[in-house]
Design a protein around this motif. Structure first.
Motif, PDB file in Angstrom:
ATOM      1  N   PRO A  92       0.823  -1.203   0.000  1.00  0.00           N
ATOM      2  CA  PRO A  92       0.000   0.000   0.000  1.00  0.00           C
ATOM      3  C   PRO A  92       0.857   1.252   0.000  1.00  0.00           C
ATOM      4  CG  PRO A  92      -0.683  -1.504   1.715  1.00  0.00           C
ATOM      5  CD  PRO A  92       0.574  -2.045   1.149  1.00  0.00           C
ATOM      6  N   ILE A  93       0.356   2.280  -0.648  1.00  0.00           N
ATOM      7  CA  ILE A  93       1.079   3.551  -0.700  1.00  0.00           C
ATOM      8  C   ILE A  93       1.024   4.188   0.666  1.00  0.00           C
ATOM      9  CG2 ILE A  93       1.156   5.814  -1.755  1.00  0.00           C
ATOM     10  CD1 ILE A  93      -0.301   4.705  -4.129  1.00  0.00           C
ATOM     11  N   GLU A  94       2.205   4.563   1.187  1.00  0.00           N
ATOM     12  CA  GLU A  94       2.220   5.275   2.462  1.00  0.00           C
ATOM     13  C   GLU A  94       2.725   6.677   2.232  1.00  0.00           C
ATOM     14  OE1 GLU A  94       4.434   2.799   5.204  1.00  0.00           O
ATOM     15  OE2 GLU A  94       3.313   1.186   4.260  1.00  0.00           O
ATOM     16  N   ASP A  95       1.864   7.649   2.477  1.00  0.00           N
ATOM     17  CA  ASP A  95       2.250   9.008   2.134  1.00  0.00           C
ATOM     18  C   ASP A  95       3.350   9.541   3.020  1.00  0.00           C
ATOM     19  OD1 ASP A  95      -1.131   9.465   1.391  1.00  0.00           O
ATOM     20  OD2 ASP A  95       0.537   9.589  -0.030  1.00  0.00           O
ATOM     21  N   ASN A  96       3.445   9.045   4.281  1.00  0.00           N
ATOM     22  CA  ASN A  96       4.445   9.635   5.164  1.00  0.00           C
ATOM     23  C   ASN A  96       5.860   9.189   4.818  1.00  0.00           C
ATOM     24  OD1 ASN A  96       4.071   7.050   5.868  1.00  0.00           O
ATOM     25  ND2 ASN A  96       3.479   7.431   7.988  1.00  0.00           N
ATOM     26  N   GLU A 106      12.780   7.132  -5.044  1.00  0.00           N
ATOM     27  CA  GLU A 106      11.357   6.899  -4.791  1.00  0.00           C
ATOM     28  C   GLU A 106      11.138   5.458  -4.350  1.00  0.00           C
ATOM     29  OE1 GLU A 106       9.441   8.446  -8.211  1.00  0.00           O
ATOM     30  OE2 GLU A 106       7.483   8.258  -7.285  1.00  0.00           O
ATOM     31  N   PRO A 107      10.291   5.252  -3.343  1.00  0.00           N
ATOM     32  CA  PRO A 107      10.038   3.868  -2.908  1.00  0.00           C
ATOM     33  C   PRO A 107       9.372   3.084  -4.021  1.00  0.00           C
ATOM     34  CG  PRO A 107       8.508   5.375  -1.880  1.00  0.00           C
ATOM     35  CD  PRO A 107       9.519   6.206  -2.563  1.00  0.00           C
ATOM     36  N   LEU A 108       9.577   1.767  -3.985  1.00  0.00           N
ATOM     37  CA  LEU A 108       9.092   0.937  -5.079  1.00  0.00           C
ATOM     38  C   LEU A 108       7.580   0.960  -5.194  1.00  0.00           C
ATOM     39  CD1 LEU A 108      11.502  -2.068  -4.757  1.00  0.00           C
ATOM     40  CD2 LEU A 108      11.170  -0.682  -6.768  1.00  0.00           C
ATOM     41  N   ASN A 109       6.904   1.226  -4.058  1.00  0.00           N
ATOM     42  CA  ASN A 109       5.453   1.150  -4.135  1.00  0.00           C
ATOM     43  C   ASN A 109       4.820   2.514  -4.336  1.00  0.00           C
ATOM     44  OD1 ASN A 109       6.097   2.140  -1.662  1.00  0.00           O
ATOM     45  ND2 ASN A 109       4.325   1.257  -0.670  1.00  0.00           N
ATOM     46  N   SER A 110       5.607   3.483  -4.839  1.00  0.00           N
ATOM     47  CA  SER A 110       4.999   4.788  -5.085  1.00  0.00           C
ATOM     48  C   SER A 110       4.032   4.662  -6.249  1.00  0.00           C
ATOM     49  CB  SER A 110       6.073   5.807  -5.418  1.00  0.00           C
ATOM     50  OG  SER A 110       6.555   5.552  -6.719  1.00  0.00           O
ATOM     51  N   ARG A 111       3.186   5.654  -6.337  1.00  0.00           N
ATOM     52  CA  ARG A 111       2.153   5.644  -7.370  1.00  0.00           C
ATOM     53  C   ARG A 111       2.758   5.520  -8.768  1.00  0.00           C
ATOM     54  NH1 ARG A 111      -1.419   9.291  -5.608  1.00  0.00           N
ATOM     55  NH2 ARG A 111      -3.431   8.375  -5.994  1.00  0.00           N
ATOM     56  N   THR A 112       3.801   6.294  -9.011  1.00  0.00           N
ATOM     57  CA  THR A 112       4.401   6.276 -10.349  1.00  0.00           C
ATOM     58  C   THR A 112       4.989   4.914 -10.655  1.00  0.00           C
ATOM     59  OG1 THR A 112       5.147   8.456  -9.696  1.00  0.00           O
ATOM     60  CG2 THR A 112       5.770   7.708 -11.877  1.00  0.00           C
ATOM     61  N   ASN A 113       5.663   4.331  -9.669  1.00  0.00           N
ATOM     62  CA  ASN A 113       6.276   3.041  -9.925  1.00  0.00           C
ATOM     63  C   ASN A 113       5.249   1.956 -10.133  1.00  0.00           C
ATOM     64  OD1 ASN A 113       8.991   3.617 -10.022  1.00  0.00           O
ATOM     65  ND2 ASN A 113       9.203   3.632  -7.803  1.00  0.00           N
ATOM     66  N   VAL A 191      -3.342  -6.314  -0.355  1.00  0.00           N
ATOM     67  CA  VAL A 191      -3.223  -6.144   1.084  1.00  0.00           C
ATOM     68  C   VAL A 191      -2.885  -7.487   1.695  1.00  0.00           C
ATOM     69  CG1 VAL A 191      -4.423  -5.428   3.150  1.00  0.00           C
ATOM     70  CG2 VAL A 191      -4.898  -4.286   1.008  1.00  0.00           C
ATOM     71  N   LEU A 192      -1.635  -7.626   2.085  1.00  0.00           N
ATOM     72  CA  LEU A 192      -1.211  -8.910   2.628  1.00  0.00           C
ATOM     73  C   LEU A 192      -1.581  -8.959   4.107  1.00  0.00           C
ATOM     74  CD1 LEU A 192       2.287  -9.178   0.983  1.00  0.00           C
ATOM     75  CD2 LEU A 192       0.232 -10.375   0.337  1.00  0.00           C
TER      76      LEU A 192
ATOM     77  N   VAL B 423      -7.885   3.039   1.070  1.00  0.00           N
ATOM     78  CA  VAL B 423      -8.155   4.465   0.908  1.00  0.00           C
ATOM     79  C   VAL B 423      -8.775   4.952   2.204  1.00  0.00           C
ATOM     80  CG1 VAL B 423      -9.364   6.166  -0.472  1.00  0.00           C
ATOM     81  CG2 VAL B 423      -8.607   4.052  -1.505  1.00  0.00           C
ATOM     82  N   LYS B 424      -7.994   5.690   2.995  1.00  0.00           N
ATOM     83  CA  LYS B 424      -8.511   6.063   4.307  1.00  0.00           C
ATOM     84  C   LYS B 424      -9.585   7.127   4.178  1.00  0.00           C
ATOM     85  CE  LYS B 424      -4.740   4.001   6.057  1.00  0.00           C
ATOM     86  NZ  LYS B 424      -4.860   2.626   6.413  1.00  0.00           N
ATOM     87  N   LEU B 425     -10.443   7.180   5.201  1.00  0.00           N
ATOM     88  CA  LEU B 425     -11.477   8.212   5.239  1.00  0.00           C
ATOM     89  C   LEU B 425     -10.930   9.423   5.977  1.00  0.00           C
ATOM     90  CD1 LEU B 425     -14.541   5.996   6.152  1.00  0.00           C
ATOM     91  CD2 LEU B 425     -14.067   7.059   3.976  1.00  0.00           C
TER      92      LEU B 425
END
Lengths: 197, 699
Positions: A92-96, A106-113, A191-192, B423-425
């Motif tokens: 999952p993408i983690e924004d922090n 950039e982390p491998l799971n970024s949106r662009t990647n 989601v594992l 997708v968080k709320l």
């Protein structure tokens, strides 16, 4: 890296993989046990046949392409590091994460990647464009054998016409991002939910 | 064209508004007349038989003058009044949209309630008793099902399923929390806050809990009415709306549970446990009944290819039967209806004709629209009519507790839910979900159903329920639109679903299923894939007639898109050239690799010689003409053989034939070495032939 016949994963390796891919400790160990269960030859690497032995993958229309995505250019074996590197795209993408280290890559799971990974599955010849033929191939795989070539051809043309903004009748990566309804990319996450902590 | 009607528009609208006002005035006067005359007639019905006998006798004896004009209202009274109400509702709907700016500020539901209040006031003002219009039977069996069926049939399945966990938690846990919080605290306030002699302290805990369960359910009708106008993004819409639909099971169980307990008077642990079990029975049973009827409807639609006229009727009947069957067993009728509509839709749509599809869509929209309007008007009338017992403490405490409970519930549940969501709320989302928890007519009807002897405080309850409904619909309903603008909540994406999206969604589904299989993880995608495979292999073959059972989803989607485009083309008069998904240009692209520098507008088409051109035109004309000759004569039992539809499916075949013809022509030309030159003259000719004939075929 040479063939390691060792069955146990060392702590330093786990730490390295954790840093590179971002998986947690338990996830890495679980995936390692999956890796070893697939590795029938017990030589620490997976070949294409090992993947093809998974029954559900055989009936998946994109099965072959997904398998190919695991193997780096020209190689026939993939070790655990490579395995994890590919799977890291699906975290999952983690924004922090972005804020932690702005200078790092950039982390491998970024949106662009994630999008790039999906794009590369369409674009087999790696010319950074999805041509009409490549699109036709993908459509043919997804739709089956009963549909005529002309019908698929018109679908492919319609798709390219919708997405193509610079008129080269190919879909480049930027056009791909815009056309494929980017919100969907949240789906590009497995989601594992793992049991052993 | 739009510019021309603007100047006419405003004066036309004012004229229309004036007309509507006149009609409404006439109608309300007819109403009062109707009630007045019905009152006059009803005491005389007992004597009417006697009168008739004597009339006959006197008829023979005295030779009474033949009544040229006679007034007999009793015979038509009931249908007449019903029609008057429906007419009033429709005229209201018409009128609101003619008044400029009104519908932007005030949601329709508020206006309708005000109208109901006015009509009730007029009726009461003339001294007649207001009829009990929001009778529970009428509401639950006639007014509610169309709205729910409309919602269920057009439910967007994918977002619903993706957020099902969240929706269920809000619906079940949220409603339970609301019910117990409101009921419990209300009881506490009644006991502690008031003197022991006042009426409030006599309200038992069970009665309070029952009241809590009635008032806590978010109402789908109110939510639909308000959310339809604010166009928020799909996620929030499906969350609030899904919650309002699924909490019906909880409401049904709690209502029956507490009603029975307060009748008997004792609560045991076993009964509580049975209550929990009955929840699962009610919910799952309702869904099961719905699915069963849905499958029946889909199966029936497989055989309707020769009787297209009654196809929509099957859809409506099976759904209504599902609702009624669920109500027989005290299962959740709403969930049955939703399940029925959602299950039968993909199969029925593959089987029925295009016209039936349009019929179903418009009938559902029409019925649900009228029902919704009537419900709100009746709420207004019932407010004027109903026996009221205003108790300041009770009502204000109820309103405050409802709001507080909703906010705490949403915030608390979101905190837990966000741990499991991708997708968080956000806080904004939470605010809209909490604010969108509107109460409506279902709460009122459930309150109306309470029996007076079990619940002496029934009037207090009804007054409080109406106050909460008014508060949520007026205050929250009116302010939610400006709040949405203020908070800059994401709005609904207006873009239609494109072929790119469809391909990409399917692609991602396959990709993620593959990755899940590699990881050995049996997740969301794995089971969805299994369900799709099962559906394709067994279910579709059973329920879909003919060739379409094997059609892949992508092709079906593409066909639908093409059909929509062709309809648009004909409706616009055939003057617009179709975008390049036309046979001539497509086949050109196939054969000649285009140099990348050429701009997209210019397409190089080799020049056809005159004879070849004539050949092609003749072939097209004869082939398309044949379609026209297949028109059958009209009789009531068959529709005119849908020449539009047949023509369109033929159009695809013709397109393919044209591909081949042109390929042959080009091939021959290339070999004979004719020079290529850009010639756009051919394109419009080839394009226009089809729409002309098609337009003719339509009539």
């Amino acid at each position: 890296m040479g063939s390691r016949a060792s069955r146990l994963l060392r702590e330093e390796e786990i730490e390295e993989i954790k840093k590179e891919t971002g998986f947690s400790h338990s996830q890495i160990t679980r995936l390692y046990s999956r890796f070893t269960s697939l590795d029938k030859g017990e030589n620490g690497t997976l070949s294409r046949e090992d993947f093809q032995r998974i029954p559900e993958l055989a009936i998946n229309p994109l099965g072959d392409r997904i398998i190919n995505a695991f193997f780096p250019e020209g190689e026939d074996q993939v070790n655990f590091r490579g395995f994890m590197r590919t799977l890291a795209h699906f975290r999952p993408i983690e924004d922090n994460e972005k804020n932690k280290n702005p200078s790092a890559t950039e982390p491998l799971n970024s949106r662009t990647n994630k999008l790039l990974f999906a794009f590369r599955l369409y674009d087999l010849d790696r010319d950074d464009k999805i041509s009409r033929d490549e699109l036709l191939q993908v459509l043919r795989m997804m739709v089956g054998v009963n549909i005529s070539d002309e019908q698929l051809g018109s679908i492919a043309d319609r798709t390219i016409q919708e997405a193509d903004t610079n008129g080269d009748s190919c879909i480049s990566f930027n056009e791909f991002i815009k056309a494929s309804f980017v919100v969907n990319i949240h789906i590009c996450t497995v989601v594992l939910v793992l049991v052993n902590i | 064209m739009p510019s021309r009607t603007v100047s006419h528009g405003s004066s036309g609208r004012l004229r229309g508004l004036f007309l509507v006002m006149v009609l409404v005035f006439l109608e309300s006067s007819v109403f009062t007349l109707a009630f007045a005359s019905s009152d006059q007639h009803s005491p005389t019905t007992a004597h009417s038989d006697g009168h008739k006998a004597t009339d006959h006798g006197s008829h023979n004896n005295t030779g009474k003058a033949f009544p040229v004009l006679d007034l007999n209202y009793e015979n038509v009274r009931v249908p007449f009044e019903i029609s008057l109400w429906v007419l009033l509702a429709s005229l209201m709907k018409l009128g609101f949209h003619l008044v400029p700016h009104l519908s932007n500020i005030v949601p329709e539901s508020c206006l309708l309630i005000v109208v109901g209040l006015l009509v009730g006031g007029i009726i009461r003002g003339t001294g007649e008793t207001v009829p009990p219009v929001l009778d529970s039977k009428l509401f639950f069996y006639i007014l509610l099902p169309p709205i729910i069926l409309d919602a269920g049939y057009f439910l967007p399945i994918r977002p619903f399923m993706e957020n099902l966990g969240t929706i269920l938690i809000f619906a079940v846990v949220g409603t339970l929390w609301n019910a117990f919080f409101v009921g419990g605290l209300l009881y506490g306030v009644c006991q502690i806050g008031t003197e022991s002699s006042s009426i409030l302290s006599r309200i038992g805990l069970l009665q309070c809990l029952l009241f809590g369960s009635i008032i806590s359910a978010v109402d789908p009708v109110a939510v639909l009415a308000v959310f339809e106008e604010i166009h928020i993004n799909e996620l929030l819409h499906i969350l609030v709306f899904g919650e309002s639909l699924l909490n019906d099971a909880v409401t049904v169980v709690l209502y029956h549970l507490f009603e029975e307990f307060s009748g008997i008077g004792t609560v045991t642990l076993v009964k509580g446990f049975l209550g929990v079990i009955s929840f699962f029975v009610v919910a799952l049973g309702g869904v099961l009944v719905g699915v069963l009827y849905g499958i029946l409807a889909a199966f029936t639609s497989r055989f309707t290819s020769h009787t297209r006229v009654i196809e929509p009727l099957f859809v409506f009947l099976y759904s209504y039967m599902a609702y009624l069957s669920a109500e027989i067993f005290h299962l959740s009728g709403i969930m049955a209806l939703i399940a029925c509509g959602a299950v039968m839709r993909p199969y029925v749509e593959a089987n029925i004709s295009h016209k039936s599809h349009t019929t179903i869509k418009y009938f559902l929209k029409m019925w649900s629209s009228v029902s919704e309007t009537l419900i709100f008007i009746f709420l207004g009338v019932a407010t004027v009519a109903g026996p009221h017992d205003w108790n300041w403490t009770f009502v204000t405490v109820t309103v405050i507790l409802c709001l507080v409970a909703r906010v705490i519930g949403v915030v608390g549940l979101t905190f837990i839910i966000n741990k499991f969501r991708i997708v968080k709320l956000t806080t904004k989302d939470q605010f809209i979900i909490a604010y969108g928890g509107l109460r409506g007519a279902i709460a009122f009807s459930l309150g109306f159903l309470l029996e007076k002897d079990h619940f002496p405080e029934r009037e207090i309850f009804l007054t409080a329920i109406i106050t909460v409904i008014f508060f949520t619909v007026f205050v929250q309903g009116m302010t939610i639109k400006p709040l949405v603008e203020l908070l800059a909540v994401k709005k609904k994406q207006e873009a239609k679903r494109s072929i790119n999206e469809e391909i990409h969604t399917q692609f991602l589904d396959h990709l993620l299923t593959g990755i899940e299989d590699i990881c050995g993880h049996y997740g969301h995608h794995h089971w969805k894939d299994k369900l799709n495979r099962f559906n394709k292999k067994y279910v579709k073959k059973c329920l879909i007639a003919g060739e379409r059972s094997k059609e892949p989803q992508l092709i079906a989607f593409y066909h639908k898109m093409e059909m929509k485009q062709a309809i648009q083309l004909v409706e616009s008069g055939g003057g617009i050239k179709l975008p390049s998904a036309m046979p001539s240009t497509v086949s050109m692209q196939n054969i000649q690799p285009r140099p990348p520098t050429k701009p997209a507008a210019e397409r190089a088409i080799p020049q056809l010689s005159k004879t070849k051109e004539e050949e092609i035109r003749k072939i097209l004309r004869t082939n398309l003409q044949r379609t026209r000759q297949r028109l059958r004569s009209y009789n009531r039992h068959t529709l005119v053989a849908d020449p539009y539809e047949d023509g369109l499916s033929d159009l695809f075949l013709k397109k393919q034939k044209m591909f081949q013809i042109e390929k042959k022509v080009i091939f021959r030309m290339n070999h004979s070495g004719i020079k290529k030159a850009p010639n756009s003259r051919d394109e419009p000719v080839l394009c226009l032939h089809i729409p002309d004939n098609l337009a003719n075929n339509q009539f």
